[in-house]
Design a protein around this motif. Structure first.
Motif, PDB file in Angstrom:
ATOM      1  N   SER A 145       0.803  -1.213   0.000  1.00 18.97           N
ATOM      2  CA  SER A 145       0.000   0.000   0.000  1.00 18.97           C
ATOM      3  C   SER A 145       0.845   1.275   0.000  1.00 18.97           C
ATOM      4  O   SER A 145       0.323   2.362  -0.240  1.00 18.97           O
ATOM      5  CB  SER A 145      -0.950   0.023   1.203  1.00 18.97           C
ATOM      6  OG  SER A 145      -0.219   0.013   2.405  1.00 18.97           O
ATOM      7  N   ARG A 163      -2.680  -8.804  -1.678  1.00 18.02           N
ATOM      8  CA  ARG A 163      -3.536  -7.629  -1.675  1.00 18.02           C
ATOM      9  C   ARG A 163      -3.122  -6.704  -2.810  1.00 18.02           C
ATOM     10  O   ARG A 163      -1.967  -6.720  -3.255  1.00 18.02           O
ATOM     11  CB  ARG A 163      -3.464  -6.903  -0.335  1.00 18.02           C
ATOM     12  CG  ARG A 163      -2.107  -6.342   0.012  1.00 18.02           C
ATOM     13  CD  ARG A 163      -2.174  -5.467   1.238  1.00 18.02           C
ATOM     14  NE  ARG A 163      -3.071  -4.338   1.020  1.00 18.02           N
ATOM     15  CZ  ARG A 163      -3.333  -3.415   1.930  1.00 18.02           C
ATOM     16  NH1 ARG A 163      -2.776  -3.492   3.128  1.00 18.02           N
ATOM     17  NH2 ARG A 163      -4.142  -2.416   1.658  1.00 18.02           N
ATOM     18  N   ARG A 208     -12.493  -7.282  -6.940  1.00 16.91           N
ATOM     19  CA  ARG A 208     -11.563  -6.150  -6.976  1.00 16.91           C
ATOM     20  C   ARG A 208     -11.510  -5.481  -8.345  1.00 16.91           C
ATOM     21  O   ARG A 208     -11.272  -4.281  -8.452  1.00 16.91           O
ATOM     22  CB  ARG A 208     -10.165  -6.604  -6.560  1.00 16.91           C
ATOM     23  CG  ARG A 208     -10.003  -6.784  -5.061  1.00 16.91           C
ATOM     24  CD  ARG A 208      -8.638  -7.292  -4.702  1.00 16.91           C
ATOM     25  NE  ARG A 208      -8.453  -8.688  -5.069  1.00 16.91           N
ATOM     26  CZ  ARG A 208      -7.334  -9.373  -4.859  1.00 16.91           C
ATOM     27  NH1 ARG A 208      -6.294  -8.776  -4.304  1.00 16.91           N
ATOM     28  NH2 ARG A 208      -7.245 -10.639  -5.200  1.00 16.91           N
TER      29      ARG A 208
END
Length: 277
Positions: A145, A163, A208
């Protein structure tokens, strides 16, 4: 030109020094003797040891090294050669975001000639294991992230069971670059899951790809399917240990799995191809 790193504190470009890297603001990061850089500031950690632990990393390294997921590697390499054709004579630059212990990263680096490859994972044990796979890859301990990399430099970003941060991926990709995202198919590891759960449901379709920024679009989606024949209790337990199902198995179920000598199990994965406009 080497892969361009940026400071995780001030976001300025990092330059190479004799001991590691340093930014204009004098933030310094030493390169570990194993070859990796830790660019995850302590105040950015949500736990003392984030990511996969030593047991999960060791299990994944043993299992993947036996070649059971090789069809996924082959599909990724095929797609990289296809989408990377626009690079021309330049080196293709590839990022594995959430690389784990580096199996896919190292295989891709070996099979895609003329590539500069970077592997990033938040787990220090995973990156230590990755360093043993290849010394020709830029290995980083960092968060997906907040990737400590300068923007607009990658042709392809790989995300395998990890992720995703679409804004970060779009920032790092060159215009026209691609993301290759691998997610479980509906019946992935069905036989293993049937030994653990009473009510086994198909994996839901990954949502997603329905929440993409305006400059990323889905251009293709393919399935990889194989029947794996797992021989020996260690291999079966390694597969369990490297999955989230490990945290849900009961002691009596674990004992039953440890007594198995073989297991036929489905490999079913979906590879989604996205492009930056």
């Amino acid at each position: 030109m080497p892969i361009q790193l940026c400071c995780p504190i001030c976001h300025e470009s990092l330059a190479t020094t004799p001991s590691g890297v340093c930014c204009p603001g004098s933030h310094q990061f030493d390169r570990a003797r194993q070859g990796y850089l830790n660019l995850l500031p302590s105040h950015k950690k949500k736990s003392k040891q984030p990511g996969d632990d030593n047991d999960m990393v060791a299990a994944r390294a043993r299992f993947l090294s036996k070649g059971h997921y090789q069809p996924v590697v082959n599909k990724l390499v095929e797609l990289i050669h296809h989408v990377g054709g626009h690079v021309g004579g330049e080196k293709i630059r590839i990022l594995d975001a959430g690389c784990g212990e580096g199996f896919y990263t190292a295989e891709i680096q070996q099979k895609v000639s003329g590539s500069d490859v970077c592997g990033v994972d938040i787990s220090k044990p995973a990156i230590l294991s990755a360093c043993r796979r290849s010394k020709d890859i830029e290995w980083l301990v960092a968060s997906v992230s907040q990737l400590p990399l300068m923007g607009n430099q990658f042709d392809v970003i790989i995300s395998v069971f990890s992720r995703t941060d679409w804004q970060e991926f779009a920032r790092l990709l060159k215009p026209g670059g691609h993301v290759l995202m691998v997610t479980p198919g509906q019946h992935h590891l069905l036989a293993l899951r049937q030994l653990i759960y009473q009510d086994v449901r198909p994996y839901p379709e990954d949502k997603r790809v329905q929440d993409l920024p305006e400059n990323l679009s889905l251009v293709n989606s393919e399935e990889v399917k194989e029947c794996m024949v797992l021989e020996g209790a260690e291999t079966i337990m390694d597969l369990l240990t490297m999955t989230p199902h490990y945290w849900h198995v009961k002691p009596e179920q674990k004992e039953k799995l440890e007594q198995l000598t073989s297991l036929e199990c489905e490999l079913e994965m979906r590879v989604s191809v996205l492009q930056k406009r």
